[in-house]
Design an enzyme around this catalytic site. Structure first.
Site, PDB file in Angstrom:
ATOM      1  N   THR A 139      15.620 -15.297 -32.240  1.00 40.27           N
ATOM      2  CA  THR A 139      14.701 -14.119 -31.684  1.00 40.27           C
ATOM      3  C   THR A 139      14.654 -12.743 -32.380  1.00 40.27           C
ATOM      4  O   THR A 139      13.411 -12.483 -32.365  1.00 40.27           O
ATOM      5  CB  THR A 139      14.556 -13.899 -30.445  1.00 40.27           C
ATOM      6  OG1 THR A 139      16.222 -13.684 -30.144  1.00 40.27           O
ATOM      7  CG2 THR A 139      14.149 -15.470 -29.370  1.00 40.27           C
ATOM      8  N   CYS A 140      15.709 -12.413 -32.541  1.00 41.85           N
ATOM      9  CA  CYS A 140      15.520 -10.822 -34.237  1.00 41.85           C
ATOM     10  C   CYS A 140      15.205 -11.205 -35.521  1.00 41.85           C
ATOM     11  O   CYS A 140      14.975 -10.586 -35.699  1.00 41.85           O
ATOM     12  CB  CYS A 140      16.887 -11.021 -33.952  1.00 41.85           C
ATOM     13  SG  CYS A 140      17.733 -10.161 -32.571  1.00 41.85           S
TER      14      CYS A 140
END
Length: 209
Positions: free
Chosen positions: A185-186
Site C-alpha cells: 500500500t505504501c
C-alpha cells in the site's frame, strides 16, 4: 504491424470519472482550460469512431491504417500485406488472436474491404477491448474495498486518481496461482500471481472484495 498499438487503452473508469467531472463543471458553470481529444468526446457521446478520429489519440495505429488505404490496389488484392480480419490482444502476459468479424481469420483484407478492416480495428482498439473490464463488473462497495486493499485509502480525493500521491501499479509475482493477490500500500502496488485465466483472477479479486 497493426496487431497492437504502442499506446495502452484508457480504462473504462477513466471515461466514467471524466464524464462526471465534466457534468459537475457544466452544472456549476465552471470554466476549465482543458482540451479533450476528439476520441474522448465521441466515446462519452456514444458515437462511432473511425480511423480518421484517432489521428492524435494514437498516431501509430493511425499511420498504419492510412498506409493500408493508400497502397496500390493491385498490391492489396495480391495479398502483399498478408492480413486477415484478426488482431492480437495481450491478456495476463500472453498474446491471443481476436477476430474482428465472424470467421475473420479466413477473410483476407483486399481493396474492397480494407476500409472496413481499418474501422473494425479502430473500434476494437478503442471500444471493444475496453468494454468489459474486471473492475467494471464490481459494485461500488467492492471497488472501495479494492482501493483500500491496494492503497490503504478509503475513498478517492475530489481530483480522482489524479489526486493520489503516486500512480497505481500492477505487478506480477512468482507466487502460486492458488494464492490471493497481495499489495504494497505504501507504493500503491497490487501484485498478482500468474493466474491461468481471467476468470480465476476475477474469482480471487471477488474473495478480497
Amino acid at each position: 504491424m497493426l496487431a497492437s498499438s504502442k499506446v495502452d487503452p484508457l480504462p473504462l473508469e477513466y471515461f466514467i470519472f471524466s464524464g462526471r467531472m465534466i457534468a459537475l463543471t457544466l452544472l456549476h458553470r465552471v470554466q476549465i482550460s482543458i482540451a479533450f481529444s476528439r476520441v474522448f468526446f465521441l466515446q462519452i457521446a456514444g458515437k462511432d469512431i473511425s480511423f480518421e478520429d484517432i489521428r492524435d489519440a494514437d498516431p501509430y495505429l493511425y499511420s498504419g491504417c492510412k498506409k493500408i488505404l493508400e497502397m496500390d490496389i493491385k498490391m492489396v488484392d495480391d495479398d502483399i500485406l498478408g492480413l486477415t480480419f484478426v488482431c492480437e490482444d495481450e491478456e495476463l502476459g500472453s498474446r491471443k488472436m481476436v477476430e474482428l468479424y465472424p470467421n475473420g481469420k479466413n477473410m483476407i483484407v483486399n481493396n474492397k474491404n480494407r476500409d472496413n478492416y481499418d474501422n473494425l480495428l479502430v473500434k476494437h482498439r478503442f471500444v471493444t477491448s475496453i468494454a468489459h473490464q474486471i473492475v467494471g463488473s464490481m459494485s461500488a462497495e467492492q471497488r472501495n474495498v479494492l482501493l483500500f486493499f491496494w492503497t490503504s485509502i478509503k475513498s478517492l480525493h475530489v481530483e480522482g486518481f489524479g489526486g493520489l500521491d503516486s500512480k497505481l501499479h500492477i505487478y506480477r509475482t512468482s507466487d502460486s496461482h492458488d494464492c490471493l493477490p497481495s499489495s504494497h500500500t505504501c507504493f500503491y502496488r497490487l501484485c498478482f500471481p500468474p493466474y491461468p485465466s481471467m476468470d480465476v483472477m476475477q474469482n480471487r479479486l471477488n474473495i478480497i472484495t
